[in-house]
Write a protein that holds these residues in place. Structure first.
Motif, short mmCIF file in Angstrom:
data_model
loop_
_atom_site.label_atom_id
_atom_site.label_comp_id
_atom_site.label_asym_id
_atom_site.label_seq_id
_atom_site.Cartn_x
_atom_site.Cartn_y
_atom_site.Cartn_z
N ALA A 161 0.83 -1.22 0.00
CA ALA A 161 0.00 0.00 0.00
C ALA A 161 0.86 1.26 0.00
CB ALA A 161 -0.97 0.00 1.18
N ALA A 162 1.96 1.22 -0.74
CA ALA A 162 2.90 2.34 -0.77
C ALA A 162 2.20 3.62 -1.23
CB ALA A 162 4.06 2.02 -1.71
N GLY B 82 -3.81 2.50 -9.64
CA GLY B 82 -3.33 2.87 -10.95
C GLY B 82 -3.37 4.36 -11.17
N ASP B 83 -3.09 4.80 -12.38
CA ASP B 83 -3.00 6.22 -12.69
C ASP B 83 -4.32 6.97 -12.50
OD1 ASP B 83 -0.35 5.86 -13.33
OD2 ASP B 83 -0.71 5.67 -15.49
N THR B 84 -5.43 6.27 -12.64
CA THR B 84 -6.73 6.93 -12.51
C THR B 84 -7.27 6.93 -11.09
OG1 THR B 84 -7.92 4.88 -13.02
CG2 THR B 84 -7.33 6.30 -14.88
N GLY B 85 -6.52 6.36 -10.15
CA GLY B 85 -6.95 6.35 -8.76
C GLY B 85 -7.68 5.10 -8.33
N GLY B 86 -8.00 4.22 -9.26
CA GLY B 86 -8.67 2.97 -8.91
C GLY B 86 -7.68 1.96 -8.35
N ILE B 87 -8.20 1.02 -7.56
CA ILE B 87 -7.35 -0.01 -6.97
C ILE B 87 -6.79 -0.91 -8.07
CG2 ILE B 87 -7.30 -1.99 -5.40
CD1 ILE B 87 -9.51 -0.65 -3.82
N VAL B 88 -5.52 -1.25 -7.96
CA VAL B 88 -4.90 -2.19 -8.90
C VAL B 88 -5.75 -3.45 -8.96
CG1 VAL B 88 -2.87 -3.63 -9.29
CG2 VAL B 88 -2.59 -1.26 -8.52
N PRO B 89 -6.13 -3.91 -10.16
CA PRO B 89 -7.09 -5.02 -10.29
C PRO B 89 -6.70 -6.29 -9.51
CG PRO B 89 -6.75 -3.99 -12.42
CD PRO B 89 -5.77 -3.36 -11.48
N ASN B 90 -5.44 -6.66 -9.54
CA ASN B 90 -5.01 -7.85 -8.81
C ASN B 90 -3.78 -7.48 -7.99
OD1 ASN B 90 -4.26 -10.32 -7.80
ND2 ASN B 90 -4.65 -11.42 -9.72
N TYR B 91 -4.04 -6.87 -6.85
CA TYR B 91 -2.94 -6.38 -6.03
C TYR B 91 -2.06 -7.51 -5.51
CZ TYR B 91 -0.22 -3.63 -2.79
OH TYR B 91 0.83 -3.01 -2.14
N ASP B 92 -2.68 -8.62 -5.16
CA ASP B 92 -1.90 -9.76 -4.68
C ASP B 92 -0.85 -10.18 -5.71
OD1 ASP B 92 -3.35 -9.77 -2.38
OD2 ASP B 92 -4.50 -11.58 -2.84
N ALA B 93 -1.26 -10.24 -6.97
CA ALA B 93 -0.33 -10.62 -8.03
C ALA B 93 0.80 -9.61 -8.15
CB ALA B 93 -1.07 -10.76 -9.36
N ALA B 94 0.48 -8.32 -7.94
CA ALA B 94 1.51 -7.29 -8.00
C ALA B 94 2.55 -7.46 -6.90
CB ALA B 94 0.87 -5.91 -7.91
N MET B 95 2.08 -7.81 -5.70
CA MET B 95 3.00 -8.05 -4.59
C MET B 95 3.90 -9.25 -4.89
SD MET B 95 3.04 -6.09 -1.76
CE MET B 95 3.43 -7.15 -0.36
N LEU C 183 -4.70 10.26 -4.86
CA LEU C 183 -4.96 8.93 -5.41
C LEU C 183 -4.66 8.82 -6.90
CD1 LEU C 183 -8.32 8.19 -3.56
CD2 LEU C 183 -5.99 7.73 -2.80
N GLY C 184 -3.87 9.69 -7.43
CA GLY C 184 -3.48 9.59 -8.83
C GLY C 184 -3.98 10.75 -9.65
N THR C 185 -5.29 10.78 -9.92
CA THR C 185 -5.88 11.89 -10.68
C THR C 185 -6.68 12.82 -9.78
OG1 THR C 185 -7.84 10.54 -11.17
CG2 THR C 185 -6.03 10.53 -12.78
N HIS C 186 -6.90 12.43 -8.56
CA HIS C 186 -7.68 13.23 -7.62
C HIS C 186 -7.25 12.86 -6.21
CE1 HIS C 186 -9.87 9.39 -7.74
NE2 HIS C 186 -10.25 9.68 -6.50
#
Length: 512
Positions: free
Chosen positions: A142-143, A192-205, A462-465
Motif C-alpha cells: 500500500a505504498a 493505478g493512474d486513474t486512482g482505482g485499486i490495482v485489479p489484482n494487487y496480490d499478483a503485483a505483490m 490517489l493519482g488523478t484526484h
C-alpha cells in the motif's frame, strides 16, 4: 524544561503542552501561531470544536491531558530506574490494551510509526548476516497510503532534518551505522493512474518479490502488509502465505497496523505467524502526534537479547528506557537513559482513551455500522460539492467493528476537481471560524454554518484526484452510550459536511 516541586496547576499544564511537542521530528515543531505541521496545538480544544481527524493528528483529549498532568511529576530525566519503570508501565498497558496479555511479546516504543520501521530493518539486517543472505529487500505494501517517509525509513535513512533526541541530520541520508547499499526498498502501489485499486494487487505483490529474487537471489525479505490511510487491507492472507512459502524462512513479516482500527482476529492472524506489528497511539486512539511502538514476537526479542549490532544513529531515536529490558543487547547499545518525556506523555494520552474504549468495546463496535452508514448517507446531501470515494472494502471482518471507519470524500470546487495544494488549503480552512470571510453574497445561515472549528484527516492523493477523510476515533465513541449521543454525533458530522460543502462552494473567494 522539567517539572519543579509543587507548581501551580497552570504551570503543569504549560509544561505538558511543551513536552507534547518534544521527542519526535519536525512535524511537531510549532509555528509562530503555536501550531504543528498539521495545524494542531498541543492543548485541549474547546468543546465546540468537532474532531474527526483520527487518521492524521489530533489535539489531546481532556482525559488524556489530565492523565499527563498526573504523570509528569513522576518522571525524572536521566534517572534510568525511574525512566524504565515509567516506560515499562506504558508497555504493559499497551500490550493489555491490545488484548495481547497472553502473548509472548515485548515492545519497543518509538517517536513515530514511521521511524518504527528501523526495528524490523535492524532485525532483518542481523538475520541476513546470520543466514549468509546477500542483502535485505524491504517490500512496502500500500505504498503511498501508509506513513509519510515510510519508504525512507524502510531503507535505513533519516526521515527528517531533526533527530527526535536532539540535534540535526539530513533527510534521506543514511542513519549512521546502517549500510544502505545493502538495503533495497520495493514499493508496491495500491492504485493505478486513474486512482482505482490495482485489479489484482496480490499478483503485483508476488510479482515484486519474484522480480527481486531474479535480480538478487538469496536476499532476506521484509514482507509488509498494511491497513492503508483509506482503509484498504493489502495484500491478502493468501498472498502473504504464497510469498512466505517461496522464501523458505528468508523473511520476516511486518503488519503495519498504525491506524489501529484493526479487528482482534486480523491482529492474531499475523501474530500467529510471528509478525512484527507496528502501531501508533495517534490515530484511532486520538493521542497527539506522534507515538509509535513495535510489538515484537519471541524470535525478535531473542535476537535483540543476544545479538544487536545497533547502528550508532539509532541512539538519536531511542533511549534505553524505550526498549524492553528483555532485549538486553539492543538496550545496552543505546547511549541515552531517557525517558523521552514527550513520547511518554503522548502514549499516556493514547492509553487513557484505549482503556476507556475497551471498557465499552462490546457496546460500541456494533454501532460502527450505524455511524458509517449515517455519514455516508449525509454526504449525498451535499452534491455536487462533495462526493464519496467509491466504496472500497467498506465492510470487512479485518476492520475493527467490521466496518471501514475512515471515509474518503472528494471535492468538486466550482466545477473543477481540486488539486493536492487546494485540498491542503481546504484542510486548513475547515479548522477556522470562516463566518467573517465568506463573500457578501453568502447568507446569514451560511455564515452560522462555518463558525465551528472542524478537524478532519489530511489529504491523500490517489493519482488523478485526492480525498480528505472523516475518521472515527475512540474519543468520539464516548457519547455512544445512548441514542441521543449517537444522534448528536451524526449531527456534528453533518455540520462538518455542510461547512465543507460551503468551503467548496466559495473556495475561490476564501483565503488562508
Amino acid at each position: 524544561f522539567f517539572f519543579e516541586s509543587h507548581p501551580h496547576t497552570m504551570a503543569v499544564a504549560k509544561q505538558v503542552s511543551q513536552h507534547l511537542t518534544e521527542g519526535s521530528d519536525d512535524r511537531l515543531h510549532l509555528s509562530k501561531a503555536g501550531l504543528n505541521k498539521y495545524h494542531v496545538a498541543p492543548k485541549v480544544e474547546p468543546a465546540s470544536t468537532i474532531q474527526r481527524a483520527y487518521c492524521t493528528c489530533s489535539p489531546p483529549s481532556p482525559a488524556g491531558f489530565e492523565a499527563c498532568e498526573q504523570l509528569l511529576p513522576t518522571l525524572q530525566p536521566g534517572h534510568l530506574d525511574s525512566a524504565q519503570a515509567a516506560m515499562d508501565d506504558i508497555r504493559a498497558r499497551l500490550v493489555k490494551g491490545m488484548g495481547l496479555a497472553g502473548r509472548d511479546v515485548e515492545v519497543v516504543l518509538h517517536p513515530s510509526g514511521t521511524d518504527a520501521e528501523y526495528i524490523p530493518l535492524l532485525y532483518a539486517v542481523q538475520r541476513a548476516e546470520a543466514l549468509g543472505c546477500s542483502r535485505v529487500v524491504n517490500v512496502i505494501a500500500a505504498a503511498g497510503e501508509v506513513g509519510s517517509h515510510t519508504a525512507t525509513a524502510a531503507g535505513g535513512k533519516h526521515i527528517s532534518n531533526f533527530r527526535p533526541m536532539g540535534g540535526t541530520c539530513v533527510l534521506n541520508e543514511p542513519v549512521e551505522g546502517f549500510n544502505t547499499n545493502n538495503i533495497k526498498v520495493v514499493e508496491v502501489m495500491p492504485r493505478g493512474d486513474t486512482g482505482g485499486i490495482v485489479p489484482n494487487y496480490d499478483a503485483a505483490m508476488e510479482s515484486a518479490v519474484n522480480a527481486a529474487e531474479e535480480e538478487m537471489s538469496g536476499a532476506f525479505y521484509i514482507l509488509h502488509a498494511a491497513l492503508s490511510k483509506t482503509g484498504l487491507f493489502m495484500p491478502s492472507h493468501g498472498a502473504m502465505e504464497a510469498m512466505m512459502e517461496r522464501l523458505k524462512g528468508r523473511y520476516v513479516l511486518v503488519f503495519d497496523a498504525c491506524q489501529m482500527r484493526v479487528s482482534a482476529e486480523e491482529m492474531n492472524w499475523y501474530m500467529d505467524r510471528g509478525a512484527i506489528i507496528l502501531v501508533t497511539g495517534s490515530k484511532f486512539f486520538g493521542a497527539p502526534g506522534f507515538c509509535g511502538a513495535v510489538v515484537c514476537p519471541k524470535a525478535v526479542t531473542q535476537e535483540f537479547a543476544t545479538n544487536a549490532h545497533v547502528p550508532e544513529g539509532l541512539s538519536s531515536y531511542l533511549t534505553k528506557s524505550d526498549v524492553s529490558t528483555a532485549m538486553t543487547k539492543l538496550r545496552d547499545s543505546l547511549t541515552e537513559n531517557g525517558p523521552n518525556i514527550g513520547l511518554a506523555l503522548r502514549w499516556t494520552c493514547a492509553l487513557t482513551e484505549m482503556e476507556e474504549y475497551n471498557t465499552h468495546k462490546a457496546e460500541y463496535e456494533p454501532k460502527m455500522s450505524t455511524w458509517v452508514r449515517g455519514v455516508r448517507d449525509q454526504v449525498a446531501q451535499y452534491a455536487p460539492y462533495l462526493e464519496l470515494q467509491p466504496d472500497e472494502g467498506q465492510e470487512d471482518d479485518a476492520h475493527m467493528g467490521g466496518w471501514n471507519t475512515t471515509i474518503g470524500i472528494r471535492m468538486n470546487g466550482q466545477g473543477t476537481t481540486l488539486n493536492l495544494n487546494d485540498l491542503k488549503r481546504v484542510h486548513v480552512l475547515l479548522r477556522k471560524d470562516l463566518s467573517g470571510e465568506l463573500p457578501p453574497s453568502a447568507t446569514q445561515e451560511e455564515r452560522e454554518a462555518v463558525k465551528k472549528k472542524c478537524f478532519i484527516g489530511q489529504p491523500v492523493w490517489l493519482g488523478t484526484h485526492g480525498v480528505l477523510r472523516i475518521a472515527l476515533g475512540a474519543p468520539v465513541t464516548r457519547c455512544w452510550g445512548s441514542e441521543e449521543g449517537m444522534a448528536q454525533c451524526l449531527k456534528d458530522d453533518n455540520y462538518i459536511l455542510h461547512k465543507w460543502a460551503l468551503v467548496t462552494k466559495y473556495f475561490k473567494e476564501l483565503s488562508c
